[in-house]
Design an enzyme around this catalytic site. Structure first.
Site, PDB file in Angstrom:
ATOM      1  N   GLY A  45       0.764  -1.376   0.013  1.00 21.00           N
ATOM      2  CA  GLY A  45      -0.213   0.038   0.108  1.00 21.00           C
ATOM      3  C   GLY A  45       0.877   1.211  -0.093  1.00 21.00           C
ATOM      4  O   GLY A  45       0.640   2.173  -0.661  1.00 21.00           O
ATOM      5  N   CYS A  46       1.803   1.389   0.797  1.00 21.95           N
ATOM      6  CA  CYS A  46       2.755   2.331   0.908  1.00 21.95           C
ATOM      7  C   CYS A  46       3.325   2.529  -0.379  1.00 21.95           C
ATOM      8  O   CYS A  46       3.727   3.740  -0.758  1.00 21.95           O
ATOM      9  CB  CYS A  46       3.793   2.311   2.001  1.00 21.95           C
ATOM     10  SG  CYS A  46       2.726   2.197   3.548  1.00 21.95           S
ATOM     11  N   THR A  47       3.856   1.720  -1.146  1.00 20.56           N
ATOM     12  CA  THR A  47       4.618   1.689  -2.488  1.00 20.56           C
ATOM     13  C   THR A  47       3.355   2.472  -3.358  1.00 20.56           C
ATOM     14  O   THR A  47       3.903   3.332  -4.236  1.00 20.56           O
ATOM     15  CB  THR A  47       4.972   0.225  -3.015  1.00 20.56           C
ATOM     16  OG1 THR A  47       5.803   0.164  -1.838  1.00 20.56           O
ATOM     17  CG2 THR A  47       5.774   0.391  -4.283  1.00 20.56           C
TER      18      THR A  47
END
Length: 156
Positions: A45-47
């Site tokens: 998700g952060c990527t």
């Protein structure tokens, strides 16, 4: 978790970035700052969220808005994440959790039935005078950068 609200003064901070350079919020007075908090470098998700900000970065620059990503990961992890995905914006190291706590994004999270403390995915837009202009408390990683950009473009 008690988030800050639009109209409040944004808490001042100084932190190291992915290159070890000190960055302070006051460095950006006169500019709008997109301060986005994310849980962990190089996770799915952060990527997706970071890459969406990367892909929209020229548009943020065009309207003179600064993008700052914040997580509790260390400088080495930030540098590796920024290099791997060619992130053109600043990632701030908050390994002492001072910024996440000041902005109310550190709190209880749940994943697969387990509860733990962590960084919630929240974005603050800080205006040119250092006040919170808008808060996005629930963020979808894939579409969030475009959502912030669209809001900024309507207000510019």
């Amino acid at each position: 978790m008690a988030l800050l609200q639009a109209g409040q003064k944004a808490p001042e901070f100084t932190a190291r970035d992915q290159d070890g350079k000190e960055v302070s919020l006051r460095d950006y007075l006169g500019k709008r700052v997109v301060l986005y908090f994310y849980p962990k470098d190089d996770t799915s998700g952060c990527t997706r969220e970071a890459c969406a900000f990367r892909d929209n970065f020229p548009n943020f620059k065009e309207i003179d808005a600064v993008v700052l990503g914040v997580s509790v990961d260390g400088q080495k992890a930030h540098r590796k994440f920024a290099d791997k995905y060619e992130l053109p914006f600043t990632l701030l190291v908050d390994d002492e959790k001072k910024i996440v706590e000041a902005y109310g994004v550190w709190g209880l999270k749940k994943f697969m039935g387990k509860e733990y403390m962590g960084t919630n995915r929240v974005t603050y837009l800080i205006d040119e005078e250092g006040n919170i202009e808008k808060v996005w408390p629930k963020v979808k990683p894939e579409t969030h950068a475009a959502e912030v950009l669209e809001w900024l473009q309507q207000k510019t």
